[in-house]
Design a protein around this motif. Structure first.
Motif, PDB file in Angstrom:
ATOM      1  N   ASP A 103     -31.136  -0.653 -16.293  1.00 47.05           N
ATOM      2  CA  ASP A 103     -32.215  -0.709 -17.487  1.00 47.05           C
ATOM      3  C   ASP A 103     -33.439  -1.533 -16.711  1.00 47.05           C
ATOM      4  O   ASP A 103     -33.347  -1.942 -15.407  1.00 47.05           O
ATOM      5  CB  ASP A 103     -31.708  -1.472 -18.548  1.00 47.05           C
ATOM      6  N   ALA A 104     -34.554  -1.305 -17.236  1.00 46.97           N
ATOM      7  CA  ALA A 104     -35.890  -2.017 -16.698  1.00 46.97           C
ATOM      8  C   ALA A 104     -35.649  -3.527 -16.486  1.00 46.97           C
ATOM      9  O   ALA A 104     -36.471  -4.121 -15.736  1.00 46.97           O
ATOM     10  CB  ALA A 104     -36.864  -1.791 -17.649  1.00 46.97           C
ATOM     11  N   THR A 105     -34.960  -4.438 -17.169  1.00 45.09           N
ATOM     12  CA  THR A 105     -34.726  -5.826 -17.010  1.00 45.09           C
ATOM     13  C   THR A 105     -33.905  -6.175 -15.981  1.00 45.09           C
ATOM     14  O   THR A 105     -33.861  -7.497 -15.361  1.00 45.09           O
ATOM     15  CB  THR A 105     -34.449  -6.436 -18.361  1.00 45.09           C
ATOM     16  N   ALA A 106     -33.009  -5.485 -15.560  1.00 47.56           N
ATOM     17  CA  ALA A 106     -31.894  -5.890 -14.731  1.00 47.56           C
ATOM     18  C   ALA A 106     -32.347  -6.174 -13.151  1.00 47.56           C
ATOM     19  O   ALA A 106     -33.432  -5.543 -12.805  1.00 47.56           O
ATOM     20  CB  ALA A 106     -30.633  -4.995 -14.670  1.00 47.56           C
ATOM     21  N   LEU A 107     -31.907  -7.113 -12.184  1.00 54.66           N
ATOM     22  CA  LEU A 107     -32.373  -6.977 -10.938  1.00 54.66           C
ATOM     23  C   LEU A 107     -31.626  -5.703 -10.078  1.00 54.66           C
ATOM     24  O   LEU A 107     -30.583  -5.103 -10.532  1.00 54.66           O
ATOM     25  CB  LEU A 107     -31.470  -8.112 -10.369  1.00 54.66           C
ATOM     26  N   PRO A 108     -32.307  -5.165  -9.334  1.00 58.16           N
ATOM     27  CA  PRO A 108     -32.130  -4.116  -8.468  1.00 58.16           C
ATOM     28  C   PRO A 108     -30.631  -4.059  -7.681  1.00 58.16           C
ATOM     29  O   PRO A 108     -30.690  -5.230  -6.969  1.00 58.16           O
ATOM     30  CB  PRO A 108     -33.085  -3.443  -7.897  1.00 58.16           C
ATOM     31  N   LYS A 109     -29.750  -3.174  -7.430  1.00 60.79           N
ATOM     32  CA  LYS A 109     -28.952  -3.059  -6.340  1.00 60.79           C
ATOM     33  C   LYS A 109     -29.334  -2.037  -5.468  1.00 60.79           C
ATOM     34  O   LYS A 109     -29.675  -0.874  -5.753  1.00 60.79           O
ATOM     35  CB  LYS A 109     -27.484  -2.835  -6.963  1.00 60.79           C
ATOM     36  N   VAL A 110     -28.755  -2.214  -4.110  1.00 55.64           N
ATOM     37  CA  VAL A 110     -28.872  -1.281  -3.317  1.00 55.64           C
ATOM     38  C   VAL A 110     -27.657  -0.238  -3.507  1.00 55.64           C
ATOM     39  O   VAL A 110     -26.763  -0.314  -3.479  1.00 55.64           O
ATOM     40  CB  VAL A 110     -28.838  -1.739  -1.859  1.00 55.64           C
ATOM     41  N   ALA A 111     -28.418   0.937  -3.526  1.00 55.97           N
ATOM     42  CA  ALA A 111     -27.424   2.209  -3.749  1.00 55.97           C
ATOM     43  C   ALA A 111     -28.007   3.341  -2.800  1.00 55.97           C
ATOM     44  O   ALA A 111     -29.030   3.489  -2.483  1.00 55.97           O
ATOM     45  CB  ALA A 111     -27.635   2.914  -5.169  1.00 55.97           C
ATOM     46  N   TYR A 112     -26.832   3.752  -1.843  1.00 51.16           N
ATOM     47  CA  TYR A 112     -27.166   4.660  -0.661  1.00 51.16           C
ATOM     48  C   TYR A 112     -27.090   6.037  -1.299  1.00 51.16           C
ATOM     49  O   TYR A 112     -25.909   6.430  -1.908  1.00 51.16           O
ATOM     50  CB  TYR A 112     -26.277   4.205   0.444  1.00 51.16           C
ATOM     51  N   GLY A 113     -28.129   6.818  -1.311  1.00 52.64           N
ATOM     52  CA  GLY A 113     -27.940   8.081  -1.909  1.00 52.64           C
ATOM     53  C   GLY A 113     -28.719   9.132  -1.021  1.00 52.64           C
ATOM     54  O   GLY A 113     -28.974   8.798   0.228  1.00 52.64           O
ATOM     55  N   MET A 114     -29.258  10.326  -1.607  1.00 45.99           N
ATOM     56  CA  MET A 114     -29.687  11.451  -0.533  1.00 45.99           C
ATOM     57  C   MET A 114     -30.885  12.086  -1.434  1.00 45.99           C
ATOM     58  O   MET A 114     -31.008  12.129  -2.635  1.00 45.99           O
ATOM     59  CB  MET A 114     -28.854  12.549  -0.444  1.00 45.99           C
ATOM     60  N   TYR A 115     -31.957  12.139  -0.794  1.00 42.64           N
ATOM     61  CA  TYR A 115     -33.187  13.034  -1.320  1.00 42.64           C
ATOM     62  C   TYR A 115     -32.450  14.677  -0.902  1.00 42.64           C
ATOM     63  O   TYR A 115     -32.067  14.877   0.253  1.00 42.64           O
ATOM     64  CB  TYR A 115     -34.383  12.981  -0.480  1.00 42.64           C
ATOM     65  N   VAL A 116     -32.608  15.464  -1.754  1.00 42.44           N
ATOM     66  CA  VAL A 116     -32.163  16.857  -1.581  1.00 42.44           C
ATOM     67  C   VAL A 116     -33.166  17.973  -2.050  1.00 42.44           C
ATOM     68  O   VAL A 116     -33.849  17.579  -2.925  1.00 42.44           O
ATOM     69  CB  VAL A 116     -30.984  16.896  -2.329  1.00 42.44           C
ATOM     70  N   SER A 117     -32.990  18.949  -1.665  1.00 43.26           N
ATOM     71  CA  SER A 117     -33.698  19.942  -1.999  1.00 43.26           C
ATOM     72  C   SER A 117     -33.343  20.715  -3.479  1.00 43.26           C
ATOM     73  O   SER A 117     -32.099  20.550  -3.759  1.00 43.26           O
ATOM     74  CB  SER A 117     -33.986  21.390  -0.888  1.00 43.26           C
ATOM     75  N   GLY A 118     -34.098  21.218  -4.061  1.00 48.49           N
ATOM     76  CA  GLY A 118     -33.657  21.852  -5.339  1.00 48.49           C
ATOM     77  C   GLY A 118     -32.703  22.853  -5.483  1.00 48.49           C
ATOM     78  O   GLY A 118     -31.917  23.066  -6.550  1.00 48.49           O
ATOM     79  N   ASN A 119     -32.437  23.478  -4.269  1.00 49.52           N
ATOM     80  CA  ASN A 119     -31.181  24.483  -4.184  1.00 49.52           C
ATOM     81  C   ASN A 119     -30.079  23.817  -3.520  1.00 49.52           C
ATOM     82  O   ASN A 119     -28.950  24.673  -3.298  1.00 49.52           O
ATOM     83  CB  ASN A 119     -31.741  25.409  -3.381  1.00 49.52           C
ATOM     84  N   PHE A 120     -29.985  22.495  -3.368  1.00 48.69           N
ATOM     85  CA  PHE A 120     -29.005  21.757  -2.731  1.00 48.69           C
ATOM     86  C   PHE A 120     -27.498  22.437  -3.291  1.00 48.69           C
ATOM     87  O   PHE A 120     -26.629  22.559  -2.741  1.00 48.69           O
ATOM     88  CB  PHE A 120     -28.892  20.272  -3.093  1.00 48.69           C
TER      89      PHE A 120
END
Length: 816
Positions: A103-120
Motif C-alpha cells: 500500500d502507499a504508506t508501507a516501506l518498500p521492499k526489494v522484489a526481483y522481477g521482469m520487464y516483459v513484452s506483451g506477448n510474453f
C-alpha cells in the motif's frame, strides 16, 4: 510369466547374501548416478517450464568473446519480431529490481522481477493460474496501463495465496499498479536460476525507471529474447532468417549495429555457451557417477558369474529334459530384472539423500532462486532407465554363459566348466577394472580437495574480516540520475563518519559474485579482423575501495574524490592486464579506448595486485576498475570496515545512516564479508569435492566387495588343489601367501591402470574446475592413495585366504 516370476523370487530368497549384496551394489550405483543427474538437470539440463519447450529457441547477439554482452536492444528485438518468418512469436524480457509496497504508506521492499513484452505469456504458452496475462495493447502505449502479474511463490509469501488480490492495487517503484493475474506454480520463469517475483510490461519501463525511455535506444542491449518456432522450422532455418534481418539492420544503422550478428540456438546450447564451467562440471560429475554405476554393474556381474557355477547342474538338467535355451536366458534375465528393480527402488533413497546434499549448497544472495535439485518425474524416469540398462549390463553375459554348457560334463559334475579359465580371466578383468575406476575416483577427489585447499591458502586477494556489506538500488524508488549520484555520495560520506566505522567504499559488484564486462581497445593494440573491442571483466568502485578491501596498489594510485564525471577518465587495472598488453613497458600512464577504437580514452593511473573476481579457484583474469562517479550506476554495494572481528556490529549503524538519508530506500544482501566468503568460497567448493570423494568411496567399497567375492569364488574352485598342497606338506602360511598374491596381483594391475588413467583425467578435471596448476604436490597424491588402496585389497583378500588355510585336506579330497 507369473510362474517364472514366482520361481525367480524363490531363487533369490534362497540366496539372501547374494541378493542383498547385489541390491546394495546397484542401489549405490543407480542412486549416485540419479543424484548427479538431478544436479545436472537443475544446473543445465532441465527444460523451460512452458508449453512444448523443445520449440522454444533463444535469440542472442553473436559473440565468441568472454564476458561479452549477448543481449539485444528493444528496437532490434522489435525488428526481429516483426520481420521474421520462422517464429510463431518472439518475446523479450529483462530481470530487474523493483521497489514493492502493498500500500502507499508501507516501506518498500526489494522484489526481483521482469520487464516483459506483451506477448510474453502467449509465446511461452503459459496460462495464469488466476486472472489473465498481458494484452498486446498493454505493451504499446508508454506508461498507459500500469498492470502487473505476480509470480506464484511471491503471491503466496506476500499475500498468503489470497485469490482476492487479483484486481487490487500495489505500489511498484512508487507507482500504483493493478494486479491482473497470478502465474501457475510450476512456472518459475525463463532463467534456470532466478525466479521472478512479478512481471511488468515494457511500456511501464520509463514510468517505473525515472522517466528515461530506454525502449528507443538501439545501442542499449539489455534484453533476453526467446521465440516459439513454427511447426517444421528448424534452428538453422530460423538462424538464416534472422541473420538476413541483422544484415539489413547493420546497413540501416551502421553506428549502433556495426558487426552485430545474431545467433539462434536451443535452450541447452545457450546454457552451455553462456556457462562453460557449469557445463564442464556437469559433464565431469555425470562421468564420475557413471563410473560408479559401471563398478556396481561389474560387481553384480562378478557375483552372477560366480553363482553360475552352483547352477551348472540345474541348467544342464533343464536343457537335457527339453527346455529351450532362450527360455532359460529369459528366466535368468527376469531374475536380474528383479534385482535391478529392487536396486533402483533403493537407489531412489540414495538419490534423495544426494539431492538433499546438493540443496545445501549456499548461494549468498537475496535473489529468489529457481535452482533446486529435486527428486522429480524426470529423475524417476532416469532411475527407471538406469535400472533397465543395468539389467543388460550386468545380466546378459552371465545369462549367456550359464546356458552355454557341455551337457555330458555338466551332468557328471556340478562344477565342471570347460570354459573355466576364460570365465575366471573375465572375472579377474572385471575386478581389476573396478579397482582402477575406484582409484581414479579417489585421486580425482583428492586433487580437487588439494587444489581448493591451495587456493584458499593463497587467499582471495582481498580482506574478508572486519567488513559489512549492504546493497542498494535506486531504481525501485524512482530516483533520477542526479538523485542517485547525490544519494550514494551522502551514503558514503555519512557511513565514513558513523560510529565504529574505520573506512567505507562503494562497489558495483561483490568480489566472487561476478560482475560486468566492458569493451576496451588498448592504445596501439591491433584487434583481430572483424572484432570491435576486447571484452574485459570490470567493476565500478569509489575512492577508498582499495584500502577498505585490502587490495594493494602496486604502482600509481587508487581513485580520488576528485575523479568525477567532468574530469578525464581514469582506471586502475590489475597486473595481468598491465603485463599482458604492455609486457615490455610500464602500463602506468598508458591509455585505452572504451567500447571501441573510436571510444573515449581512459588513462591508467594505478596497477592493483591480482585478486579473485568470480570464483576462488579461477585462473588469472584481466580486470579493470573504473570510478563509479564516471558512469551511471543505480545499483551499488557499500562496504564498511570496523574494528570488530566480523563487522556485524555495523548492521544497525548502516540502517540508521540510510534512514537518515531516505527511509524509503530498500536494502538487500546485508551480511558480513566473512559470511559471504565462507559460503561462496569455502562451502561450495567443499560440497563439490565431497561429492567426488563420496563417489570415490562408493567405488572403493564396491571394488572391495567384488574382490572379496572373486577371491572367495577362486578359493572354492581351488579347494581340491589346496587340499592336495596341504596333504603333501604345504603349511597354512604358504596357502595364505598364495591367495594373497592372487589378490595383490589383481590389485596391482588395477592400480597401475588407474594411475595411468588418473593422470589424464585429473588434468581434464582441473581445467573444468578451475583448480590451480598441476604442481608437484598433486603428484604426491598418486602414491599416497595408491599404496593404501593396495593395502585395502590385501585386507579384502585376507578373509578368504585365511578360510582357505583352514581347509581339511582329507575332507577336501573326499568331497571332490
Amino acid at each position: 510369466m507369473l510362474k517364472s516370476l514366482r520361481h525367480a523370487l524363490r531363487l533369490l530368497q534362497k540366496a539372501p547374501g547374494f541378493t542383498l549384496v547385489s541390491i546394495c551394489s546397484l542401489a549405490i550405483g543407480i542412486g549416485a548416478t540419479s543424484a548427479m543427474f538431478s544436479f545436472a538437470d537443475a544446473l543445465i539440463l532441465r527444460p523451460l517450464p512452458v508449453l512444448e519447450p523443445t520449440r522454444i529457441a533463444s535469440v542472442t547477439a553473436a559473440s565468441t568473446e568472454a564476458f561479452s554482452n549477448t543481449a539485444l536492444s528493444y528496437p532490434d528485438y522489435r525488428d526481429y519480431r516483426d520481420g521474421n518468418r520462422s517464429f510463431d512469436g518472439l518475446m523479450a524480457a529483462s530481470i530487474t529490481a523493483f521497489g514493492f509496497k502493498p500500500d502507499a504508506t508501507a516501506l518498500p521492499k526489494v522484489a526481483y522481477g521482469m520487464y516483459v513484452s506483451g506477448n510474453f505469456f502467449r509465446v511461452l504458452g503459459v496460462q495464469p493460474a488466476l486472472g489473465r496475462g498481458f494484452l498486446e495493447s498493454e505493451d504499446q502505449g508508454a506508461g498507459r496501463d500500469a498492470v502487473v502479474v505476480l509470480g506464484h511463490d511471491y503471491w503466496v509469501s506476500q499475500f498468503n495465496a489470497n485469490p482476492g488480490v487479483v484486481g487490487s492495487t500495489i505500489w511498484i517503484n512508487n507507482v500504483p499498479c493493478n494486479i491482473v493475474g497470478i502465474t501457475p506454480q510450476e512456472f518459475t520463469g525463463i532463467d534456470q536460476y532466478i525466479k521472478p517475483s512479478m512481471f511488468v510490461p515494457f511500456a511501464m519501463s520509463a514510468r517505473l525507471g525515472g522517466g528515461e525511455n530506454v525502449l528507443e535506444k538501439r545501442d542499449l542491449r539489455w534484453l533476453t529474447v526467446k521465440g516459439r518456432l513454427k511447426p517444421g522450422v528448424g534452428i538453422a532455418q530460423a538462424s538464416a532468417d534472422l541473420t538476413g534481418i541483422a544484415t539489413r539492420l547493420e546497413q540501416m544503422y551502421p553506428q549502433s549495429n556495426r558487426n552485430q550478428r545474431v545467433d539462434v540456438e536451443t535452450e541447452f546450447q545457450l546454457r552451455v555457451r553462456q556457462s562453460p564451467p557449469n557445463a564442464a562440471l556437469v559433464a565431469m560429475l555425470l562421468m564420475l557417477a557413471l563410473c560408479v554405476l559401471l563398478v556396481a554393474c561389474a560387481n553384480v556381474t562378478g557375483l552372477l558369474l560366480s553363482r553360475a557355477r552352483a547352477r551348472t547342474r540345474e541348467m544342464a538338467v533343464r536343457l537335457a529334459i527339453g527346455a529351450a535355451r532362450g527360455a532359460l536366458i529369459r528366466q535368468l534375465l527376469l531374475e536380474n530384472l528383479l534385482l535391478a528393480i529392487a536396486g533402483g527402488l533403493a537407489g531412489i533413497a540414495v538419490a534423495y539423500a544426494g539431492t538433499s546434499f546438493f540443496n545445501s549448497i549456499p548461494i549468498p544472495v537475496d535473489v529468489p532462486l529457481a535452482f533446486h535439485v529435486s527428486v522429480d518425474r524426470r529423475m524417476l524416469l532416469f532411475t527407471i532407465g538406469a535400472s533397465l540398462i543395468s539389467t543388460f549390463l550386468f545380466g546378459l553375459t552371465p545369462a549367456l554363459q550359464t546356458t552355454r554348457l557341455d551337457l555330458v560334463s555338466a551332468l557328471k559334475a556340478a562344477d565342471a566348466d570347460s570354459s573355466g579359465r576364460r570365465r575366471l580371466w573375465g572375472r579377474n578383468s572385471i575386478v581389476a577394472g573396478q579397482v582402477a575406476l575406484s582409484l581414479v575416483l579417489l585421486i580425482v577427489s583428492a586433487v580437487l580437495l588439494q587444489g581448493f585447499r591451495d587456493e584458499l591458502l593463497q587467499g582471495p586477494g582481498f580482506r574478508t574480516d572486519h567488513l559489512w556489506l549492504t546493497s542498494f538500488d535506486t531504481q525501485p524508488v524512482h530516483y533520477t540520475e542526479d538523485q542517485t549520484r547525490r544519494f550514494y555520495k551522502d551514503l558514503l560520506n555519512k557511513t565514513r563518519l558513523a560510529p565504529g566505522v574505520r573506512s567505507a567504499a562503494l562497489m558495483s559488484s561483490i568480489p566472487l559474485l561476478g560482475g560486468g564486462a566492458v569493451g576496451v581497445v588498448p592504445e596501439g593494440y591491433t584487434l583481430p579482423r572483424g572484432q570491435e573491442s576486447l571484452s574485459i571483466a570490470n567493476g565500478y568502485v569509489s575512492d577508498g575501495y582499495f584500502a577498505t578491501m585490502g587490495v594493494p596498489i602496486l604502482r600509481g594510485r587508487g581513485f580520488l574524490d576528485s575523479d568525477r564525471s567532468d574530469t578525464p577518465l581514469v582506471a586502475v587495472v590489475n597486473e595481468k592486464f598491465a603485463n599482458g598488453y604492455w609486457p615490455k613497458q610500464d602500463a602506468l600512464g598508458k591509455r585505452f579506448h572504451l567500447k571501441a577504437a573510436t571510444g573515449p580514452l581512459v588513462q591508467i593511473v594505478g596497477i592493483a595486485k591480482m585478486a579473485k573476481y568470480f570464483w576462488i579457484a579461477e585462473p588469472p583474469l584481466d580486470f579493470i576498475y573504473l570510478p563509479y562517479t564516471q558512469e551511471k550506476n543505480p545499483a551499488l554495494t557499500v562496504v564498511a570496515e570496523t574494528a570488530a572481528p566480523n563487522g556485524a556490529e555495523l548492521a544497525p549503524v548502516l540502517r540508521e545512516v540510510v534512514r537518515g538519508i531516505d527511509p524509503s530506500m530498500p536494502a538487500s544482501n546485508a551480511r558480513t564479508m566473512q559470511d559471504f566468503y565462507t559460503q561462496r568460497a569455502i562451502k561450495t567448493p567443499d560440497i563439490i569435492a565431497e561429492s567426488v570423494a563420496g563417489l570415490g568411496s562408493m567405488g572403493l567399497i564396491l571394488a572391495m566387495v567384488g574382490l572379496y567375492g572373486l577371491i572367495s569364488y577362486s578359493v572354492s574352485r581351488r579347494r581340491r588343489e589346496i587340499g592336495i598342497r596341504m596333504a603333501i606338506g604345504a603349511d597354512r602360511k604358504k596357502v595364505i601367501r598364495m591367495i594373497l598374491q592372487q589378490g595383490l596381483l589383481l590389485g596391482s594391475i588395477g592400480v597401475v591402470a588407474g594411475l595411468i588413467v588418473s593422470f589424464f583425467v585429473c588434468r581434464a578435471v582441473m581445467t573444468v574446475a578451475w583448480v590451480a596448476s598441476f604442481d608437484h604436490l598433486n603428484y604426491v597424491l598418486f602414491p599416497a592413495i595408491a599404496i593404501p588402496l593396495l593395502l585395502i585389497t590385501l585386507a579384502a583378500t585376507y578373509a578368504p585366504a585365511r578360510r582357505a588355510s583352514l581347509v581339511d585336506p582329507m575332507r577336501a579330497l573326499r568331497d571332490e
